[in-house]
Design a protein around this motif. Structure first.
Motif, PDB file in Angstrom:
ATOM      1  N   UNK A 157      -0.419  32.544   5.088  1.00  0.00           N
ATOM      2  CA  UNK A 157       0.618  31.612   4.479  1.00  0.00           C
ATOM      3  C   UNK A 157       0.527  30.339   5.151  1.00  0.00           C
ATOM      4  N   UNK A 158       0.417  30.562   6.397  1.00  0.00           N
ATOM      5  CA  UNK A 158       0.478  29.205   7.253  1.00  0.00           C
ATOM      6  C   UNK A 158      -0.883  28.585   7.295  1.00  0.00           C
ATOM      7  N   UNK A 159      -2.063  29.356   7.056  1.00  0.00           N
ATOM      8  CA  UNK A 159      -3.361  28.872   6.937  1.00  0.00           C
ATOM      9  C   UNK A 159      -3.422  27.975   5.776  1.00  0.00           C
ATOM     10  N   UNK A 160      -2.753  28.530   4.518  1.00  0.00           N
ATOM     11  CA  UNK A 160      -2.640  27.934   3.349  1.00  0.00           C
ATOM     12  C   UNK A 160      -1.932  26.590   3.465  1.00  0.00           C
ATOM     13  N   UNK A 161      -1.016  26.374   4.165  1.00  0.00           N
ATOM     14  CA  UNK A 161      -0.415  25.291   4.354  1.00  0.00           C
ATOM     15  C   UNK A 161      -1.171  24.162   4.950  1.00  0.00           C
ATOM     16  N   UNK A 162      -2.195  24.513   5.391  1.00  0.00           N
ATOM     17  CA  UNK A 162      -3.309  23.676   5.932  1.00  0.00           C
ATOM     18  C   UNK A 162      -4.527  23.462   5.241  1.00  0.00           C
ATOM     19  N   UNK A 163      -4.383  23.840   3.962  1.00  0.00           N
ATOM     20  CA  UNK A 163      -5.597  23.800   3.205  1.00  0.00           C
ATOM     21  C   UNK A 163      -5.622  22.462   2.483  1.00  0.00           C
ATOM     22  N   UNK A 164      -6.605  21.614   1.826  1.00  0.00           N
ATOM     23  CA  UNK A 164      -6.659  20.633   0.984  1.00  0.00           C
ATOM     24  C   UNK A 164      -6.060  20.864  -0.090  1.00  0.00           C
ATOM     25  N   UNK A 165      -5.659  21.808  -0.387  1.00  0.00           N
ATOM     26  CA  UNK A 165      -4.942  21.978  -1.876  1.00  0.00           C
ATOM     27  C   UNK A 165      -3.599  21.482  -1.791  1.00  0.00           C
ATOM     28  N   UNK A 166      -2.888  21.147  -0.640  1.00  0.00           N
ATOM     29  CA  UNK A 166      -1.616  20.743  -0.185  1.00  0.00           C
ATOM     30  C   UNK A 166      -1.356  19.293  -0.794  1.00  0.00           C
ATOM     31  N   UNK A 167      -2.611  18.716  -0.285  1.00  0.00           N
ATOM     32  CA  UNK A 167      -2.603  17.332  -0.619  1.00  0.00           C
ATOM     33  C   UNK A 167      -2.600  16.772  -2.255  1.00  0.00           C
ATOM     34  N   UNK A 168      -2.941  17.776  -2.846  1.00  0.00           N
ATOM     35  CA  UNK A 168      -2.859  17.592  -4.609  1.00  0.00           C
ATOM     36  C   UNK A 168      -1.556  17.941  -4.933  1.00  0.00           C
ATOM     37  N   UNK A 169      -0.602  18.261  -4.155  1.00  0.00           N
ATOM     38  CA  UNK A 169       0.826  18.811  -4.842  1.00  0.00           C
ATOM     39  C   UNK A 169       1.429  17.535  -4.935  1.00  0.00           C
TER      40      UNK A 169
END
Length: 263
Positions: free
Chosen positions: A101-113
């Motif tokens: 979950x923490x790794x997903x928080x650092x993925x580029x997808x977060x910037x698209x939210x």
């Protein structure tokens, strides 16, 4: 959702729609029943993204995190949208994998939210930090411009509440109380139990008058039932004592038969 269902035959679309409406109506009050309706919709139209998403949320609400993650991934493949990214990360937490979950928080997808999605992702990341025993890091994770803003948004109460809870975990009780109060101010729809947490910190205990009344009524009923049972037993004993004892009838003794051979 309606547009997605238009790809189905009319009768089938209506049946799927009815089940999705039931999922939405029951999700908070009766998640198990909502899950049952979602499985019906999924069986009828598994190739519709809205159906997969609804099935994902129903699974998530019943703590079936592996199923939920699979449905969310399917919906994301169909739509290409990243809006489910935070809840997908929270499913990883639910499955006991906070590091993912923490790794997903650092993925580029977060910037698209959008802003709401980014706040949700921050809440999930802070939760993952707590899961990993990193309480201080959870506090830092929640510190953001959104937290400092005086503007009240749909997510404001939950963000302030999570921050207050994180502060309490690291022993900063005075600050935690302040943020629980701020959460309560922003909580228009009763999303949190901030008022209860404040009362707990202040040492205030509430007595539910309705529950107390129900308990007293139940006790009174039990007492009355016991009294009735005792009265019935006493009546049976009295009736038994007053009833005359019937003596068994004595049959006359049989006369001895004459001995024909006796002379």
């Amino acid at each position: 959702m309606r547009q997605e269902l238009m790809s189905l035959p009319k009768g089938l679309a209506e049946e799927v729609a009815r089940n999705l409406v039931m999922v939405a109506n029951l999700l908070d009050e009766d998640p198990e029943q909502a899950y049952a309706y979602s499985r019906i919709a999924l069986r009828l139209a598994s190739r519709v993204a809205a159906v997969r998403e609804a099935a994902g949320f129903a699974s998530y609400a019943t703590a079936k995190y592996s199923e939920a993650l699979a449905e969310f991934r399917a919906a994301r493949r169909m739509t290409g949208s990243v809006e489910l990214w935070p809840v997908m990360a929270d499913c990883e937490r639910g499955m006991g994998r906070p590091e993912r979950a923490l790794a997903m928080a650092g993925e580029p997808e977060v910037n698209k939210l959008d802003k709401a999605g980014q706040v949700e992702m921050r809440l999930v990341a802070a939760g993952a930090r707590k899961d990993m025993g990193q309480a201080d890091a959870a506090v830092v994770t929640l510190q953001s411009p959104e937290l400092a803003s005086n503007s009240v948004q749909p997510w404001t109460a939950r963000l302030r509440y999570a921050y207050a809870d994180a502060l309490l975990d690291v022993g900063r009780e005075t600050e935690a109380r302040e943020w629980f109060a701020k959460a309560l101010e922003a909580d228009q729809g009763g999303q949190t139990d901030a008022s209860d947490r404040l009362a707990e910190l202040d040492g205030v205990e509430f007595t539910d008058a309705l529950v107390e009344s129900d308990d007293e009524a139940a006790e009174e009923t039990a007492t009355m039932e016991t009294a009735v049972e005792e009265a019935e037993v006493q009546a049976e004993v009295t009736e038994s004592a007053e009833k005359p004892v019937e003596k068994p009838a004595v049959e006359p003794a049989e006369a001895p038969k004459a001995d024909d051979d006796k002379s």
